[in-house]
Structure formats: structure tokens, C-alpha cells
Scaffold this motif. Sequence first.
Motif, mmCIF file in Angstrom:
data_model
loop_
_atom_site.group_PDB
_atom_site.id
_atom_site.type_symbol
_atom_site.label_atom_id
_atom_site.label_comp_id
_atom_site.label_asym_id
_atom_site.label_seq_id
_atom_site.Cartn_x
_atom_site.Cartn_y
_atom_site.Cartn_z
ATOM 1 N N MET A 255 35.928 18.123 -17.416
ATOM 2 C CA MET A 255 35.196 18.183 -16.439
ATOM 3 C C MET A 255 35.745 17.559 -15.264
ATOM 4 O O MET A 255 36.651 16.780 -15.266
ATOM 5 N N GLU B 172 32.484 22.381 -8.944
ATOM 6 C CA GLU B 172 31.820 21.706 -9.826
ATOM 7 C C GLU B 172 31.416 22.522 -11.024
ATOM 8 O O GLU B 172 30.738 23.173 -11.242
ATOM 9 N N ARG B 173 32.251 22.195 -12.260
ATOM 10 C CA ARG B 173 32.097 22.947 -13.468
ATOM 11 C C ARG B 173 30.775 22.832 -14.116
ATOM 12 O O ARG B 173 30.359 23.476 -14.710
ATOM 13 N N LEU B 174 30.176 21.422 -14.033
ATOM 14 C CA LEU B 174 28.904 21.155 -14.545
ATOM 15 C C LEU B 174 28.002 21.769 -13.905
ATOM 16 O O LEU B 174 26.995 22.412 -14.620
ATOM 17 N N ARG C 143 25.532 24.380 -15.959
ATOM 18 C CA ARG C 143 23.963 24.434 -15.995
ATOM 19 C C ARG C 143 23.209 25.573 -15.401
ATOM 20 O O ARG C 143 22.061 25.852 -15.564
ATOM 21 N N ARG D 97 22.955 15.792 -23.666
ATOM 22 C CA ARG D 97 23.368 16.951 -24.477
ATOM 23 C C ARG D 97 22.689 17.055 -25.548
ATOM 24 O O ARG D 97 22.500 18.335 -26.046
ATOM 25 N N ASN E 258 18.824 20.185 -16.623
ATOM 26 C CA ASN E 258 19.771 20.731 -15.761
ATOM 27 C C ASN E 258 19.704 19.900 -14.453
ATOM 28 O O ASN E 258 20.537 19.540 -13.729
ATOM 29 N N THR F 252 30.350 24.224 -25.437
ATOM 30 C CA THR F 252 30.807 23.426 -24.272
ATOM 31 C C THR F 252 29.974 21.884 -24.286
ATOM 32 O O THR F 252 30.016 21.411 -23.341
ATOM 33 N N SER G 236 31.759 18.899 -23.213
ATOM 34 C CA SER G 236 31.930 18.587 -21.864
ATOM 35 C C SER G 236 30.682 18.307 -21.136
ATOM 36 O O SER G 236 30.477 18.046 -20.055
ATOM 37 N N THR G 237 29.469 18.345 -21.885
ATOM 38 C CA THR G 237 28.155 17.878 -21.323
ATOM 39 C C THR G 237 28.063 16.272 -21.175
ATOM 40 O O THR G 237 28.197 15.648 -22.119
ATOM 41 N N PRO G 238 27.784 15.823 -19.987
ATOM 42 C CA PRO G 238 28.006 14.372 -19.496
ATOM 43 C C PRO G 238 26.811 13.395 -20.118
ATOM 44 O O PRO G 238 26.145 12.863 -19.186
#
Length: 421
Positions: free
Chosen positions: A1, A228-230, A234, A295, A340, A404, A407-409
Motif C-alpha cells: 500500500m 492511491e492504490r487503495l 476500492r 477487510r 469503500n 488483495t 493489502s486492505t487496511p
Amino acid sequence: MSENGEAVARRAEARSGEDSAYVLSRGVVILFAVACGAAVANVYFSQPLLVTMGRDLAMSPALVGSVVTLTHVGYGLGLFFLVPLGDVADRRRLIVAQLLLLVVALAVVAAAHTAALLLAGMAATGLLAVVTQTLVAFAASLAPPAGRGRVVGLVTGGVVIGILLARTASGFMADLAGWRSVYLASASLTALLALVLYRVLPRRSDAPPTALRYGQLLRSTITLFARERLLRLRALFGLLIFAAFSTLWSSVALPLSEAPYFLPHSAIGALGLIGVAGALAATVAGRLNDRGLSRRTTGIALTLLAASWLPLAFTRSSLWALAVGVILLDLAVQAVHVTNQTLIYALHPDAGSRLIGGYMVFYSIGSATGAIAATSLYTVAGWGAVCALGAAFSCLGLVLWAFTRHSTPDRAAKVTSRSEG
């Protein structure tokens, strides 16, 4: 992330002071939810009314179909061109101004006596209905970080209720007083909401948090996606879940209006009442996200979404199976949607309108894709193929989550929820 949990928490905490003197009561949150539901409903009112509109204004079938298309095109344009203004303008004034302009657009639709005027009014209605997303971003900015998920969940619950009940309400009102009464009533309600929100929402005394010109503002939305990858992840979840959502709701009337049911439009529209159960998931998902369980919530919801297509496949033989599938699907979609929005807002609270507006563009793409594909597929291959399509969208989302999930915060959400303590 690209961002760790502590960085997310710092950004959220920094922005939370914007309206620190304002206490967001449950009553105001409910007002946000009602306003969101009333605004977004305008995008969907026309769907049961197309035949009546066409007859009244002597429109060809192709021209009647463009009523829905132009409304959604206007909404998509508004997401990109209007929603980001919430990051540079006083949101209270922006919301009230958009609502008052929406009243004018609805009045034009109600008074239209030519096809051209109707289409112009519908496009403007879609464009201005994006005030819904400005309201969501404003509510998130006013909420304390520890309770932001709960607030976003409640407000999003209002959105889903507005979407699902719009068709039912417009169908019943049109039967009672004609299709124009739907838009006159909505214009009156919108004007009332504008007055109430003007009096209730906080006045911001400080300078706007972002001093960007309009062109820079729009470009920065694209920059946020690149950085921003997140947000990108999302947004993909949003596209897939709303493709599945639209696959069901854009085509379910077709098998219900045929053998063995032959249900009238009012009965088909009432199916939206079952889907309102999804509003419950919005609140629960928000609370779970506040506890740092984003997550897990996403994974469970996507599993339910994929599973919902099994009972939906038996729609032709059992209305009970349809009801179970509808409830599962709406619960799942709203749970992912709330998660999301809560997560992406925490990335850059000072860019909340751009983040949510950009994310909702993917929602629009998914909705349009599901609707076009489902109705076309039903014509050539029937209801079973439509269910297979919906299951494919759902399973793609589940596979994306599986690859993924690490990597979900969850940790970021948990740190944000504790930043006040």
C-alpha cells in the motif's frame, strides 16, 4: 500500500478539526440520509413512467429510451465536474444552491410539453442530483473519526432506500395523479429540504481547505487515482458490485411480467420494498469498519453477493427464492459500498468530495454495464444467462478481494477509529 495505517489516521485527524465546534447529532444524520435519498430518487423516477411520458408527448420508442440515458449521462458528468467543488467551496452553500437548481430542473420536467424540453430537464436533473455525493462527503467530514463509518453507513442507507423506492413511489403517484405529479411533488420536497438544510447545516468560517483553480481541481482527481492504490482497488470493487446490482434490478421485471406470474407494474415495483433490507447492512457495515474490520466485512459481503445468484436463478419457479436472493444481494452490495466510501475518505479527508465523486464514476460505469448487458442477454438467452452474468461480476469481485485482501487496511481503519482516544 502507498499509505500505512498511521498516515491515514494522521490525515483523518487533521481534517476532523474543520468543524470541531459542530456536534453531529443523530437527527442531523437522519436529515442527511433523507436528503440523499430524495435527491438520488430523481434519477430513477422516470423508469416506470417511460411509456406514459412517450404517449403524452408523442415520442418515438427510441426517443423515450433516451430519457433514462440522458439522466444517467447527466449524473455521470455531475460526478466529475460538480462533486469536486465540495473541496474548494462552502459545502453548505453548494448543497443549497444545487438543491434550488434541482427544483428548477424538476419544474421544467413537470411542465414539459415537448420532447426537447423534457430531455433537457432530465439531463439537468441527473446533473444536479449528484448533490447526493456532496452530502455524503459533508456528513463524513462532520463525523468524528471514531464514528465516521457509522455516519457514512446511515447516510448511505438513505441513498439505497431512495434508489429502491423511487420506482415504487413514482408508479403509485403516476397512477393516482399522472406522471407530472411525481416531479411536482419531488420539486416541493427538494425546496423544503433546501430550506431546512440551509438552517441546520453549519456555516464554515474558515477558508476552504484547498486553494485550487477549477481545472487544477479536476486534474487532481485523476492524480489521486494514480497515486492511491487503495482508491483504485476500492473503485474496482465498486464497479463490480454495482454491475451485479444493476444486472438484477434492470432486468428482474422481465421474467416477472411473463408466465407464470404476469405481475402488474405496481407489484413489480413493490419488490423494491424487499430490497430496502440493504439499508440495514449499510449501518452495520459502517460500525464494523469503525472497529477495524473492513477487510473481513468486504470478504463476507462479496461471498454473500456471489451466493445470492443461486436463489435468484430459481425466480421463475419461486417468488420466495427471488425474495431471499434480493435480500442477500442488497445486503452485500451496501456493505461493500459503505466500507469503500469510509476507507477512501480516510485517505485524504481534505479531498473527500473528489475521492467520493471519482469513486462514484466507477459506480456509474458498473451500473451502466450491468444494465446494458443484462437486458441484451435476456433477449437472446433468458433469465438463466442473466443470473450467470450477475454471478460472474460477483465472483470477479470475490477473486479480486482474495488476491488483495492482505493489502486492505483493516489496521488503518482501526487506527483511525482510535485516533480520538
